[in-house]
Enzyme design. Structure first.
Site, short mmCIF file in Angstrom:
data_model
loop_
_atom_site.label_atom_id
_atom_site.label_comp_id
_atom_site.label_asym_id
_atom_site.label_seq_id
_atom_site.Cartn_x
_atom_site.Cartn_y
_atom_site.Cartn_z
N HIS A 67 0.84 -1.20 0.00
CA HIS A 67 0.00 0.00 0.00
C HIS A 67 0.87 1.24 0.00
O HIS A 67 2.04 1.22 0.41
CB HIS A 67 -0.93 0.02 1.21
CG HIS A 67 -0.24 0.31 2.51
ND1 HIS A 67 -0.15 1.57 3.05
CD2 HIS A 67 0.42 -0.50 3.38
CE1 HIS A 67 0.51 1.53 4.19
NE2 HIS A 67 0.87 0.28 4.41
N CYS A 68 0.32 2.35 -0.49
CA CYS A 68 0.98 3.65 -0.38
C CYS A 68 0.13 4.48 0.57
O CYS A 68 -0.61 3.93 1.39
CB CYS A 68 1.14 4.30 -1.75
SG CYS A 68 -0.42 4.65 -2.58
N ILE A 69 0.16 5.78 0.44
CA ILE A 69 -0.56 6.62 1.39
C ILE A 69 -2.08 6.52 1.20
O ILE A 69 -2.85 6.65 2.15
CB ILE A 69 -0.12 8.09 1.26
CG1 ILE A 69 1.36 8.21 1.66
CG2 ILE A 69 -0.96 9.02 2.13
CD1 ILE A 69 1.91 9.60 1.53
#
Length: 506
Positions: free
Chosen positions: A450-452
């Protein structure tokens, strides 16, 4: 290539986040205890000195081990699921490479690479300096990359039953060790050539006067990402080839004097340090303002936290790494321009007669305490030169960022338009269950990350992915950037969905 650099840049933000506190602690420490950096007649005892010494050592605990932070932080940042096992692998690689290529080891396995005197002692040649400096940020970053690649490739390794204990993640450190040994063999021959070449360049730059000063400052900044700037610094600041600008300055010498080793000083002492002051103290602040101004409104506060604190560090004591590593890999062309500005200002500053020196770096603390030494000259010029640096850095960065849409902190594409997303469902477990069903179950998953704002998934069979099912969980949308890549736009609460999804996918 650019995507790889951007991914590396994001990974570097993890260890870089440790650096601002270093600058603050060391700036306060040197202000309280200037005697630590050798300022003549400064107190070397007392309460203020003790407190200052303590703060300096606290900050140095991290800044002096920045390469090690990179080895661990980059490995974790680049690894699938940001697993800590990769950090251990990065540390294994770092310890392996820096030990095998340390001067003590290389003198045993390859003694002919060094020069020895009649007494059997090592002569301080370029090769010795090269291996003395093997524990640098470049090797740290390289070790982190090796650790992450080994983790991503071998974390699912299955071995025969009698070796089952070493299967899976436990195999990563072992493979990393083997890869690091092979890497060390290559670096054994490559590293001294690269390092020695930079020393040769330094000799040529010395003969170019003010233009050479500017070229040196440009190369000094440009080589920061690799750690190879140490080679040039050893040439100009210390007595590697008979110079030693920093050594001469703090020993109270000026042009025409004689150094302890008998070398006659044929350059204006302080020339190879003075030009950094206006850039570090004021130029970085101007660039930081430009970055904050061009950041997306929903990420401006975060950008202030990143580059604002970094600018303060640079002003107080010349710690520039928090600022530089925040954007050098995200927008490398801009970093080249940034380095060029250093070169221009260094040449102009020295040509105007400004002379100052530093023991740690070109910040306010060093400027104050170096101004009383014999080689110091026209230090008042820091005000007009600093103002000019602030304006020029600001305008150049503002123009470049807007004109070329550079992805400096606060302008990354991944989160564009997604930070304001409000989920239609706050039951993260239920959301994760629906998303998992929508991608075909855990049997269809290859990797989870995941990223932000996004859940990033790799699947085996993209044909069975049901986007309508995934969207029914309450997420904002689904993107397929590749044949087997699926990105679920969740928003800033993605961390919670990710944790639940990861549990269900085990």
């Amino acid at each position: 290539m650019m995507k790889s650099l951007q991914k590396l840049g994001k990974a570097l933000m993890l260890p870089v986040a440790c650096l601002p506190i270093c600058g603050i602690l060391m700036g306060l420490g040197y202000a309280l205890a200037p005697g630590v950096m050798g300022v003549p007649d400064a107190a070397t005892s007392g309460v203020a000195y003790t407190i200052g010494f303590f703060l300096i050592k606290a900050g140095a605990a991290l800044i002096d081990n920045m390469a090690l932070l990179f080895a661990i932080g980059v490995a974790v940042g680049l690894a699938h699921e940001n697993d800590g096992t990769a950090g251990l692998a990065g540390l294994v690689s770092w310890l392996m490479i820096t030990t095998l290529l340390s001067t003590g080891v290389v003198t045993v396995i390859a003694p002919k690479m060094f020069t020895w005197n009649e007494a059997g002692e090592l002569v301080n040649t370029a090769n010795k300096v090269a291996f003395d400096k093997i524990a640098n940020p470049f090797i740290g970053i390289l070790s982190g990359i090796i650790g992450a690649l080994c983790y991503n490739k071998f974390r699912g390794t299955k071995l025969p039953d009698f070796l089952a204990f070493f299967s899976g993640k436990r195999s990563v450190a072992i493979v990393t060790g083997v890869v690091s040994i092979l890497t060390s063999v290559v670096l054994l021959f490559v590293w001294p050539i690269v390092f020695g070449g930079l020393v040769a360049i330094g000799n040529g730059i010395k003969s170019m006067g003010v233009i050479g000063v500017g070229l040196y400052a440009f190369l000094n900044r440009l080589l920061i990402p690799t750690g190879l700037h140490h080679a040039l610094n050893n040439v100009f600041w210390f007595d590697t080839i008979g110079m030693g600008d920093l050594t001469a300055y703090w020993n109270g010498l000026v042009q025409g004097g004689t150094m302890a080793n008998g070398t006659v000083i044929d350059w204006s002492v302080g020339s190879y340090m003075a030009g950094f002051f206006p850039c570090m103290m004021f130029g970085i602040a101007g660039a930081a303002v430009a970055m904050i101004q061009t950041a997306k409104s929903n990420k401006r506060k975060a950008t202030v936290g990143i580059v604002g604190s970094a600018a303060i560090c640079a002003l107080l004591c010349g710690v520039t790494e928090p600022f530089e590593f925040a954007f050098m890999f995200l927008a490398f062309p801009l970093y080249v321009v940034y380095s060029a500005l250093y070169g221009i200002f260094a040449a102009i500053t020295v040509a105007l007669g400004f002379r100052a020196g530093f023991c740690f770096s070109a910040g306010l603390t060093d400027l104050i305490f170096s101004a009383s030494l014999p080689a110091a000259a026209k230090t008042w010029l820091i005000l007009p030169m600093g103002a000019a640096a602030f304006v020029v850095f600001y305008l150049v960065f503002l123009f470049a960022i807007k004109k070329f849409d550079l992805k400096t902190p606060g302008r990354e594409d991944d989160q564009e338009g997604e930070m304001k997303i409000e989920l239609a469902n706050d039951d993260y477990t239920a959301m994760a269950e629906i998303i998992l069903a929508g991608v075909g179950g855990k049997e269809n998953l290859v990797s989870i990350d995941h990223c932000i704002t996004r859940l990033r998934l790799e699947v085996k069979d993209s044909q069975i992915v049901d986007e309508k099912k995934i969207k029914s969980s309450g997420v904002s949308g689904v993107i397929r950037p590749g044949k087997t890549a699926v990105q679920v736009i969740v928003g800033p609460k993605v961390q919670f969905v990710y944790e639940e999804f990861k549990k269900l996918a085990k």
